[in-house]
Design an enzyme around this catalytic site. Structure first.
Site, PDB file in Angstrom:
ATOM      1  N   GLY A 274     -12.324  -2.541 -39.415  1.00  0.00           N
ATOM      2  CA  GLY A 274     -13.657  -1.829 -39.825  1.00  0.00           C
ATOM      3  C   GLY A 274     -14.419  -0.974 -39.071  1.00  0.00           C
ATOM      4  N   MET A 276     -14.764  -0.642 -34.117  1.00  0.00           N
ATOM      5  CA  MET A 276     -14.456  -1.176 -32.908  1.00  0.00           C
ATOM      6  C   MET A 276     -15.468  -0.948 -31.778  1.00  0.00           C
ATOM      7  SD  MET A 276     -12.406  -2.550 -30.945  1.00  0.00           S
ATOM      8  CE  MET A 276     -12.612  -2.978 -29.251  1.00  0.00           C
ATOM      9  N   GLU A 311     -21.338  -4.318 -34.437  1.00  0.00           N
ATOM     10  CA  GLU A 311     -20.440  -3.493 -33.281  1.00  0.00           C
ATOM     11  C   GLU A 311     -21.867  -3.388 -32.112  1.00  0.00           C
ATOM     12  OE1 GLU A 311     -17.379  -3.646 -33.299  1.00  0.00           O
ATOM     13  OE2 GLU A 311     -17.234  -3.897 -35.446  1.00  0.00           O
TER      14      GLU A 311
END
Length: 887
Positions: A274, A276, A311
């Protein structure tokens, strides 16, 4: 110099064990990377400042660097060419058998990003260079100690053709840029914070930014940039606002400020995951960052907000404090999923957020726990680490952190997280380090709690209640049991927090008194033994227990509620999650009766209690439309299947389909009234009120269309044509495409494709709607769509939209008795094994969940698994297939 390597004989993939962990023999203090970007012949020069690790027991150990698919062009030690006799080169390693104690090693390698179909390391995506280094992709870029406990400061120089790649990005802050001969240019980036190489990132391409700024609580200005292809600039505003919300929330909730001068996000089309969390330069799958009301649904907006936050939160829970080894993956992922769930709950409805997370956990993750690939939150061994980016590590891992929060309370949990971040900043640590901080600030003995990290499987908790009218006491007795899982036959009792309350038969929450202590109307019981009792005093009449509120532990709870009890709790429980769960258990009880009747050849008849309960929910004006939309959901076929030791795929599908159509017909006037009341001429907005209204309106429409009534189909067609947003258009399209009457759906599908052929993300939706049709032609549609010009086996999003959606969301058709669904998936897995093993090992998972199926289907699946096993398998796929066939 153009050094070839020796290739060892073909061997079975090596198993890595947690018990064998040793610290690295060498540390890397500083890394200087120089990239000369070319599509098929990128050159990477690295200068590694190495020194022996005093924590390693052998002070004469060799230096062994990881490397894959690298062509070594040059190697120097302290500026001098290294003779071939002083190193050895194999397919996966560069070894210096007698290195000095401290030195600089320089290597120059050539790599081929253009043909890197695995999408690990450095690769080209839609003409742009990008990287994915977690978990072990950095070794595809240069020779390195590719492990998370080696932290170094990185300086990165990137050179490329300026016209083709005008934007060159990496971690940290930009320090220098300039023009070069022949139309080339360069940029230098410096990251002041030590990081493991899995957090390295590089992007080069023709990208365009959407920019903003954020000022931290201490007054530091942060430049915010989202980089996308030019045609997607209008889709970035929501991600940017989500980022600012996340930054503010993390400061307020966890006291964590951002630390660099710039925070960047890049959207790419080809990405295995999805997103990083690379330090300062997050690389996102475009599906998780781009959002526009005309082309993305409300759910997509929510996903963007959640993933952007996730993230960003990794900057502390993963980057500043990282994992010692990959067995500790849940240390960063479980904690960060918990944090992003907290964030989402604060932004939206806490109860609905919890319902949605638990719904997924109880189907997909519980199924993983019951499969041959079951593993603890912290696995004790693996062959390919990519196979452990699982729901167990992420979602169950987050539940483990949530249990700690329940046990400690929010204030003490915050103290524990503060201690954790302060004590281990800049270090690579273990789950013990995290839990020890929580134990230290709370004074709790959490040694038993650690079993959650080491024991696989879903615990089952049975509860019984006994009321003593004479003594006015109510005693709850709990037993716990965790079923055997591969490699773990015997299980020890866990520390399980049971949040609970008692409800009077008049619907009033009751005060809880135990051993002379008053706990208010809600408390958290600590179940620590195989059997344990808790007695409540001063109760004038027998109460009804409300157990496992908020799903306070990831367990299967069994309490002998009758249907009337469940209907009562659905209406009266003060805990939103438990209201929903009572409704699910009531519907499940009714559905299991229908399954039994179908199996015995009896006529199906829906229990009037379920119809009347839903009718009460639909009456009047809804106080909470979003919550009502959740209450009006039947348990999925996957969740129903979880209740059986032997799953009857056909009977479950028939029973649920019958219940849905019967409810839709019986309550059609109520659904229609509410649908009409929720229609609005106001332009789309992302307000909570509009989001809730759209969700409930489209829930009503989905039931109405099931009846195949001409009026319902006409309303869906009108909504499809008139919608000013993708949420309404997609809901109408799904209803039409899944209806028994195929003609309106075919017309709408063609029109939708014409309208959105230019947008690959919207076309993914178009694919999924078709392959999830509950009708017998679904498999033929899958085969047709695999040949569609908009489909590509090189793009993970397309694979998930067609093959993943069919196998995961269309159970009845995937599991058809002739085994054609299994064969189709196996063919795709074998093809992907050669190009993208990581996606292949994830796509095959539905074929590994066969243990509860009938013998005939088991045999059909095993035939396909054995056929796959005959191939030359990647380590990713070898591990999954071998476990499935051994289970």
């Amino acid at each position: 110099m153009n050094q070839a390597f020796s290739t060892p004989a073909q061997q079975s993939p090596q198993t890595i064990h947690l018990k064998d962990y040793q610290p690295p023999a060498f540390l890397i203090e500083q890394v200087e990377l120089d990239f000369v970007l070319e599509a098929s012949a990128t050159q990477v020069t690295s200068r590694l400042h190495l020194k022996r690790n005093p924590a390693y027991p052998d002070d004469k150990a060799a230096l062994t660097l990881d490397g894959q698919q690298l062509k070594l062009l040059d190697i120097q030690l302290d500026g001098q060419p290294l003779p071939a006799s002083d190193y050895t080169l194999t397919e996966n390693h560069l070894t210096l058998p007698r290195p000095p104690a401290e030195f600089i090693l320089q290597t120059k390698v050539e790599i081929d990003p253009e043909n890197n179909t695995a999408l690990e390391g450095l690769y080209l995506s839609s003409g742009n260079f990008c990287t994915q280094c977690e978990a072990e992709g950095f070794r595809r870029i240069t020779y390195y100690l590719d492990r998370p406990d080696v932290l170094a400061r990185f300086t990165t120089r990137i050179e490329a053709d300026k016209q083709a790649f005008p934007i060159l990005l990496s971690n940290g802050n930009p320090t220098e840029k300039g023009e070069l001969d022949k139309g080339r240019h360069y940029v230098i980036w410096e990251d002041p914070f030590p990081k493991p190489c899995y957090l390295f990132a590089l992007v080069g391409g023709d990208l365009h930014p959407v920019k903003d700024t954020y000022t931290t609580g201490s007054g530091k200005p942060i430049a915010l940039e989202i980089w996308v292809e030019k045609e997607n600039l209008h889709k970035c505003d929501h991600a940017l606002e989500s980022l600012k919300k996340a930054m503010q929330w993390d400061e307020a909730t966890y006291g964590r400020e951002y630390d660099l001068d710039i925070y960047m996000i890049v959207a790419v089309n080809d990405f295995n995951m999805g997103a990083m969390e690379n330090k300062g330069l997050n690389i996102f799958n475009s599906a998780c960052v781009l959002a526009d009301s005309k082309s993305e649904t409300d759910n997509a907006f929510h996903r963007v907000e959640s993933v952007v936050a996730h993230e960003y939160f990794h900057n502390w829970s993963g980057n500043r404090v990282t994992c010692r080894d990959w067995f500790q993956l849940s240390l960063k992922e479980g904690f960060t999923v918990f944090r992003d769930q907290q964030f989402s709950a604060d932004q939206h409805s806490p109860a609905v957020e919890r319902i949605q997370h638990v719904g997924m956990l109880r189907t997909a993750q519980f199924a993983e726990d019951a499969s041959p690939t079951a593993h603890p939150v912290r696995p004790d061994s693996y062959i390919e680490i990519n196979n452990f980016y699982t729901l167990t590590v992420y979602e169950k891992g987050s539940e483990v952190v949530r249990m700690l929060s329940e046990l400690l309370g929010p204030d003490t949990f915050r103290k524990g997280s503060d201690l954790y971040f302060e004590r281990f900043d800049g270090q690579a640590v273990t789950v013990e380090d995290f839990v020890d901080c929580m134990a230290e600030v709370s004074g709790l003995d959490l040694s038993q709690f650690m079993r959650w990290y080491s024991q696989a499987g879903t615990p089952e908790v049975a509860a019984k209640g006994q009321y003593n009218a004479e003594q006015k006491t109510y005693t709850l007795t709990f037993t716990q049991h965790t079923p055997p899982t591969p490699g773990q036959k015997e299980k020890q009792p866990l520390l399980i927090p049971i949040k609970m309350g008692l409800v009077s038969r008049a619907g009033r929450p009751l005060p809880l008194e135990m051993k002379g202590v008053l706990y208010g109307t809600e408390t958290v019981l600590q179940l620590t033994e195989n059997e344990q009792s808790f007695t409540f005093h001063n109760l004038e009449s027998e109460p009804l227990p409300s157990l496992l509120r908020g799903f306070s532990a990831p367990v299967k709870l069994h309490y002998n509620y009758n249907k009337d009890d469940l209907a009562f709790l659905l209406q009266q429980d003060s805990d939103g999650f438990n209201r929903w769960d009572a409704g699910q258990q009531l519907a499940l009880s009714v559905l299991k009766g229908l399954v039994s009747a179908q199996q015995q050849g009896q006529d199906l008849e829906l229990d009037p209690l379920l119809i009347n309960t839903w009718k009460q929910l639909l009456e009047g004006e809804p106080e909470d439309p979003l919550m009502l939309a959740e209450l009006l959901q039947l348990p999925s076929e996957a969740y129903i299947a979880e209740q059986y030791d032997c799953v009857d795929i056909d009977a479950i599908h028939i029973a649920r389909d019958y219940a849905r159509k019967t409810l839709a017909t019986a309550l059609y006037p109520e659904f229609l009234r509410l649908y009409q009341a929720l229609k609005s001429d106001q332009p789309w907005s992302a307000t909570a009120e509009q989001l809730a209204a759209r969700r409930l309106k489209n829930t009503c429409l989905s039931f109405m269309v099931v009846t195949d009534a001409a009026e319902a189909l006409q309303l869906a067609e009108q909504q499809f044509q008139q919608a000013d947003n993708m949420t309404d258009q997609q809901a109408a399209l799904t209803g039409l495409a899944h209806a028994e009457n195929a003609e309106p759906g075919e017309k709408a599908l063609k029109e939708f494709a014409r309208q959105w052929a230019h947008d690959p993300l919207v076309m993914d939706t178009w694919f999924s709607i078709q392959v999830t049709r509950p009708h017998p032609d679904a498999l033929d549609r899958v085969k047709t769509l695999l040949e569609h010009p908009a489909f590509s086996m090189k793009n993970p999003n397309k694979i998930r939209a067609v093959l993943g959606a069919f196998a995961g969301q269309n159970r009845h058709n995937f599991h058809r008795r002739d085994g054609a669904g299994y064969e189709l998936l196996a063919n795709a897995v074998m093809e992907l094994n050669k190009t993208n093993p990581q996606i292949a090992s994830r796509l095959v998972l539905p074929l590994t969940r066969f243990q509860k199926l009938d013998d005939y289907r088991k045999g059909k699946i095993k035939e396909q698994l054995e056929r796959i096993q005959q191939e030359k398998l990647s380590p990713d796929l070898y591990e999954v297939i071998s476990k499935a066939l051994a289970g």
